[in-house]
Design a protein around this motif. Structure first.
Motif, PDB file in Angstrom:
ATOM      1  N   UNK A 155       0.771  -1.231  -0.123  1.00 37.75           N
ATOM      2  CA  UNK A 155       0.076  -0.050  -0.035  1.00 37.75           C
ATOM      3  C   UNK A 155       0.875   1.244  -0.086  1.00 37.75           C
ATOM      4  N   UNK A 156       2.255   1.072   0.128  1.00 36.06           N
ATOM      5  CA  UNK A 156       3.256   2.320   0.195  1.00 36.06           C
ATOM      6  C   UNK A 156       4.372   1.843  -0.878  1.00 36.06           C
ATOM      7  N   UNK A 157       3.878   1.775  -2.098  1.00 33.06           N
ATOM      8  CA  UNK A 157       4.918   1.339  -3.114  1.00 33.06           C
ATOM      9  C   UNK A 157       6.017   2.659  -3.476  1.00 33.06           C
ATOM     10  N   UNK A 158       7.232   2.386  -3.534  1.00 29.97           N
ATOM     11  CA  UNK A 158       7.916   3.573  -4.227  1.00 29.97           C
ATOM     12  C   UNK A 158       7.627   4.081  -5.614  1.00 29.97           C
ATOM     13  N   UNK A 159       7.122   3.324  -6.611  1.00 33.68           N
ATOM     14  CA  UNK A 159       6.732   3.723  -7.719  1.00 33.68           C
ATOM     15  C   UNK A 159       5.426   4.551  -7.949  1.00 33.68           C
ATOM     16  N   UNK A 160       4.907   4.347  -6.791  1.00 28.98           N
ATOM     17  CA  UNK A 160       3.533   5.364  -6.488  1.00 28.98           C
ATOM     18  C   UNK A 160       3.874   6.091  -5.500  1.00 28.98           C
TER      19      UNK A 160
END
Length: 383
Positions: A58-63
């Motif tokens: 839910x906390x992805x570096x790409x987002x």
């Protein structure tokens, strides 16, 4: 303590088909052993129950460290039928959020700081403890998380080096479980306090350092952003650099009821109750419907917007700020797409305490809204 050089999360980041900044916000960061352990825990999908969901889900570096699955207003839990009740905010720049504090200004008391949308966690360590135990999110237990971290070969000797030789023992007591669980959260918080999460690597930062220049559209948008008689954005998304970061964080950490409508999509995901926001933490009636002002950094990559994910695009939420009190009230609780098509806005989920001073009738033209969005896109790290 030994340090490790990581090239943008190395193998921690699995490839996913989602939009991403043009360049990695941080090409190279040196991590301590605790930060590296935190990074591995952050990306470990075996700590949820059932397994398969990590913090990074839910906390992805790409987002920009928000939920990459933009088709939903809120995040799906480890159990596929479970969904959170609020939009997962970006974890970027969260290290600079102060503890929840009651302040007094001009004779009025109000809260600033605190993590989560309602300020219920005072720091990154306390925040990191929450999702593991939330049945709608990772659905785990302290005992399970601790046992997995202590027994998994994935972490190697890092656990002993960071937690201590005697931290992971066979005879667990409740007190020892709590202690190690705190160390797990502390390691995650240490990772979240690294440059990966706060690179200050946007075009805005380059312009402020006189290393780049805005386009004409972006410059007009920046002017609208600051104009007290137009966008009024800087009233809450402040440009102040006198803070822990020493750079503009685009938030004053205060709480506001923006009058966002109830999201009709949430009833299909198991959420029908009125969300009172900060009031759930403070118990004060004057805090009903108020949610913490988020940073605008990387806003172009953190859709959907609003505490309940009501708005799918920047165009929708900017239009809402501009015309909330101008357009007629919709007949029914419509989605943002439906409301836009019908040129109306639904009633606020919580009508009390609604902010009518800084939004609702900003009188921005269509071009000014477009310019403002162009400026907001300059806040993306790596672009």
């Amino acid at each position: 303590m030994r340090s490790y050089v990581c090239i943008f999360l190395l193998a921690l980041v699995s490839s996913v088909a989602i939009a991403a900044p043009a360049k990695a916000p941080v090409k190279q960061v040196t991590l301590t052993e605790e930060e590296l352990l935190g990074a591995r825990i952050f990306s470990d999908p075996r700590l949820s129950s059932p397994q398969g969901q990590s913090c990074m889900s839910c906390h992805h570096p790409r987002a920009a460290f928000s939920d990459p699955r933009r088709g939903l207003p809120v995040s799906q839990g480890a159990t596929e039928s479970n969904f959170g009740g609020r939009n997962a905010p970006s974890a970027m720049y969260a290290q600079f959020v102060p503890e929840l504090t009651l302040i007094e200004e001009d004779g009025e008391q109000s809260y600033i700081g605190g993590l989560f949308w309602d300020g219920r966690a005072n720091n990154l360590i306390e925040q990191a403890k929450g999702p593991f135990l939330n049945h709608l999110e990772m659905g785990s237990t302290k005992e399970y998380v601790v046992s997995q971290v202590c027994s998994s070969p994935t972490y190697g000797d890092l656990v002993k080096k960071v937690f201590g030789e005697k931290a992971c023992v066979k005879n667990w007591t409740a007190a020892r479980v709590d202690k190690v669980y705190h160390l797990v959260a502390k390691a995650i918080a240490s990772f979240e306090s690294t440059e990966f999460f706060s690179p200050f690597a946007s075009k805005f930062d380059r312009v402020m350092a006189k290393e780049d220049t805005f386009t004409e559209e972006e410059l007009r948008g920046f002017q609208v952003f600051q104009d007290e008689n137009k966008g009024k954005c800087a009233a809450c998304h402040v440009l102040d650099t006198e803070n822990a970061a020493g750079k503009a964080l685009f938030t004053d950490f205060t709480y506001d009821n923006l009058g966002i409508p109830k999201n009709p999509e949430l009833k299909f995901l198991g959420h029908t109750a009125v969300d009172v926001g900060l009031a759930a933490t403070t118990g004060r009636k004057e805090d009903k419907g108020a949610f913490r002002v988020p940073t605008l950094r990387n806003i172009a990559f953190t859709a959907p917007y609003g505490h309940n994910g009501y708005f799918k695009t920047l165009e929708q939420i900017v239009d809402f700020y501009n015309s909330r009190d101008v357009k007629p009230v919709c007949k029914g609780n419509l989605t943002a797409e439906e409301a836009t098509a019908q040129n109306c806005w639904p009633r606020a989920e919580v009508a009390a305490n609604k902010n009518t001073e800084e939004l609702g009738n900003l009188k921005m033209t269509a071009q000014e809204q477009k310019d403002l969005i162009a400026f907001l896109k300059t806040l993306t790290d790596g672009r």
